[in-house]
Every structure is written in structure tokens, then in C-alpha cells.
Scaffold this active site. Structure first.
Site, mmCIF file in Angstrom:
data_model
loop_
_atom_site.group_PDB
_atom_site.id
_atom_site.type_symbol
_atom_site.label_atom_id
_atom_site.label_comp_id
_atom_site.label_asym_id
_atom_site.label_seq_id
_atom_site.Cartn_x
_atom_site.Cartn_y
_atom_site.Cartn_z
ATOM 1 N N GLU A 40 0.728 -1.128 -0.202
ATOM 2 C CA GLU A 40 0.172 0.204 0.258
ATOM 3 C C GLU A 40 0.660 1.249 -0.070
ATOM 4 O OE1 GLU A 40 -3.117 0.390 -0.717
ATOM 5 O OE2 GLU A 40 -3.730 -1.622 -0.531
ATOM 6 N N CYS A 187 -13.825 1.750 -15.145
ATOM 7 C CA CYS A 187 -14.222 3.137 -14.954
ATOM 8 C C CYS A 187 -13.143 4.053 -15.035
ATOM 9 C CB CYS A 187 -15.029 3.066 -13.783
ATOM 10 S SG CYS A 187 -16.083 4.639 -13.646
HETATM 11 S S1 SF4 Z 1 -21.092 2.177 -16.153
HETATM 12 FE FE1 SF4 Z 1 -20.746 3.764 -14.645
HETATM 13 S S2 SF4 Z 1 -19.233 2.617 -13.297
HETATM 14 FE FE2 SF4 Z 1 -19.390 1.623 -15.193
HETATM 15 S S3 SF4 Z 1 -17.740 2.384 -16.298
HETATM 16 FE FE3 SF4 Z 1 -19.626 3.299 -16.740
HETATM 17 S S4 SF4 Z 1 -19.421 5.430 -15.572
HETATM 18 FE FE4 SF4 Z 1 -18.051 3.924 -14.607
#
Ligand code: SF4
Length: 320
Positions: A40, A187
Site C-alpha cells: 500500500e 471506469c
Molecule cells: S457504467 Fe458507470 S461505473 Fe461503469 S464504467 Fe460507466 S460510468 Fe463507470
């Protein structure tokens, strides 16, 4: 979001984690609390691939336990940390080992009293090491949560509340790791891959993810540094830094540039934290400072920063 939708998204996340995430990372395959803590600390400002391939195994080979680390000198720790940057992390790691040579405490409250351990690191140790049902928020998780719950300009405090509310209490550790990986792999800051995201069904921010993630602006400071290379009897002159980010490390002596213009070997650029440095390197004789002489053949293992390594490389090139 209804309880049913919440459960559904938590389950989708876990299923994705089992098949797609980064479970092979060495610190994910150990239950050794110190090893997890070390990972970490190293990962705070360094790419996963560099930590995994170089620094983590090399550090653990020399210091496999907190006790062995506690007995080391700070110079030894710095020399193993060399190239990783942010040397305060190494210093805090060493100080923590000296305070807890027999093992780290197992509550966030106690962990946060130790040098360099903030809320994130304490929670990560409790979740990934002690397998406690606590939430974790790093930059990747923060981005996923902000988008999933469509929160604009969300503050840290609110993110921790969101993380608590969203935590899967039955598989908290895997849930946190999955969110972390989702942020790193799916994401992502730019161009999130919503079409393959396991959270797409419940994600409120998927239509405009950029709205819910804004990279913190860094204000850079330009600075010039002037360093001397002075060689005598196959040794190089160094001084122990007394302050700043390189405190307690060896560095090249500073000098007043205008007196040494004729001996300038060259310049190079170096970035560290929010500083954009232009470093001037001079070849000089007779330094009047409080000098530590380091043998040229032991430079590689000396506690020096990558900036000093670059300056030394410039000198080597000039005499090659
Ligand atoms: S659906 Fe929502 S959580 Fe998934 S990649 Fe797209 S913005 Fe990010």
C-alpha cells in the site's frame, strides 16, 4: 436505488472480480499484514507494474519482516527505495516498523496514529489484511462511486459515506478490491468502458461519466537547482540533506551558479511532486562544506534520489 438493485449491482461486481480482476498481484495472495502494508505504501505514487516487478520483491528480500526493517538504518531503507521517489514514505515506513516491530495494530484508529498512515491506508490494512468489513476509498474507488451515484464535486467525507452504504458486508474485502480494479481497468479517468462494465445497469452517471470526475488541478512550480560534482580519490562529495523532500538522504552539494558558470557540465529537467526542476550540474574542486565522501563504485547502493542519479549519470557521460 432500491435494496434489490443494490444487491444486484454488488453481485455483478463480485462476479466480474472473480473472472476479470487482478487477483494475481503478490500482495493479494498473502495474508502477511506487513507485506500488505508495504504494498500500500509503495503503490501510493507508483505504477502497479513497477512495484510488482521491482520494488516489492527486492524490498521484501532484504526486509522480510517488520522486525528486520526496524533494525535497519535509514540509509539502508533509502537505498532500497531509490528511484521510487517520495522518500518520506520510506522514512514513515521505517519509523512505523520501529514503533511496531512485532506487528501492526488491527484497528483503523490505532493504525492512524502511526507515521504516514492516513484513513485510506488504515482502512486498506484492515480490509485487505485483517479482512474486516470496512470500506476503502482510494482515487479509483472514488471515481467509480462518484459516477455510479452521479455525484458532482463530491467531497471526501461524502465519498466515505457512499462507500459505507454500498459496502457488501458479506464479502467486504473482495468488494473493495473489485471496486478498485474496476476503477483502474473499466471506469478509467478517460473513456470509461461502460459497455462492458458490470455496474452499467445501476449506474446513474453512465450517460455523462466525465461530469462526475474531475482531475484535481496541480499548480506546478518552476525552480532551478545548481549542484556540484566534486571527485577526489575515486570518491564523490555528498552532503546530507537537512530539510525538504530529500531530508536525511545524501545529495550533491548546492552551489552559487554565478561563480561556476565556466564549469557547467549541462542541465536536465526533473519533475517531483509539484516542482518542475531545471537542474544545472557543475564540475568543481575544493568544496568547503561538511562533506561525506562516497566511493564511486558504491554509488548504486547509496541512499540517493533519482535526481542525484541523473546528475551523476551526466558526469559519467562527460568523462566517458
Ligand atoms: S457504467 Fe458507470 S461505473 Fe461503469 S464504467 Fe460507466 S460510468 Fe463507470
Amino acid at each position: 436505488m432500491t435494496q434489490r438493485q443494490l444487491l444486484h449491482s454488488q453481485n455483478s461486481l463480485l462476479s466480474w472480480y472473480v473472472t476479470d480482476a487482478r487477483s494475481e498481484l503478490p500482495w493479494r495472495k498473502t495474508s502477511n499484514i506487513y507485506h500488505i502494508y508495504l504494498s500500500e505504501v509503495m503503490l501510493q505514487q507508483t505504477q502497479v507494474s513497477r512495484v510488482e516487478a521491482e520494488y516489492y520483491p527486492r524490498f521484501l528480500k532484504i526486509f522480510p519482516t517488520l522486525e528486520s526493517l526496524s533494525k535497519a538504518s535509514l540509509d539502508e531503507v533509502f537505498s532500497l527505495w531509490s528511484g521510487l521517489g517520495y522518500y518520506r514514505r520510506a522514512k514513515n515506513l521505517h519509523a512505523t516498523a520501529q514503533l511496531c516491530p512485532d506487528g501492526l495494530p488491527n484497528t483503523s484508529a490505532e493504525l492512524e496514529k502511526l507515521p504516514g498512515i492516513g484513513r485510506y491506508t488504515a482502512s486498506a490494512i484492515c480490509s485487505f489484511g485483517y479482512k474486516q468489513s470496512v470500506s476503502v476509498v482510494d482515487t479509483n474507488i472514488a471515481r467509480v462511486l462518484a459516477r455510479f451515484f452521479a455525484k458532482v464535486d463530491v467531497k471526501d467525507k461524502e465519498l466515505w459515506v457512499l462507500a459505507d452504504n454500498y459496502l457488501n458486508l458479506k464479502s467486504a474485502t473482495e468488494h473493495n478490491l473489485a471496486l478498485m480494479d474496476l476503477g483502474a481497468m473499466i471506469c478509467t479517468p478517460k473513456n470509461p468502458k461502460c459497455d462492458i462494465c458490470p455496474l452499467i445497469t445501476g449506474c446513474i452517471g453512465k450517460e455523462n461519466p466525465a461530469l462526475y470526475y474531475k482531475k484535481k488541478k496541480i499548480t506546478y512550480v518552476d525552480k532551478e537547482l545548481h549542484h556540484a560534482i566534486c571527485i577526489e580519490d575515486n570518491a564523490i562529495a555528498m552532503v546530507k540533506s537537512k530539510e525538504g523532500m530529500y531530508k536525511d538522504m545524501l545529495e550533491l552539494p548546492s552551489l552559487e551558479a554565478h561563480k561556476h558558470e565556466d564549469t557547467c557540465l549541462g542541465t536536465f529537467k526533473h519533475s517531483v511532486t509539484h516542482f518542475r526542476l531545471k537542474v544545472f550540474v557543475y564540475l568543481v574542486e575544493d568544496l568547503g562544506e561538511d562533506i561525506t565522501w562516497v566511493a564511486l563504485d558504491s554509488i548504486a547502493s547509496a541512499p540517493i534520489s533519482s535526481l542525484t542519479q541523473k546528475a551523476f549519470a551526466m558526469y559519467e557521460k562527460s568523462v566517458a
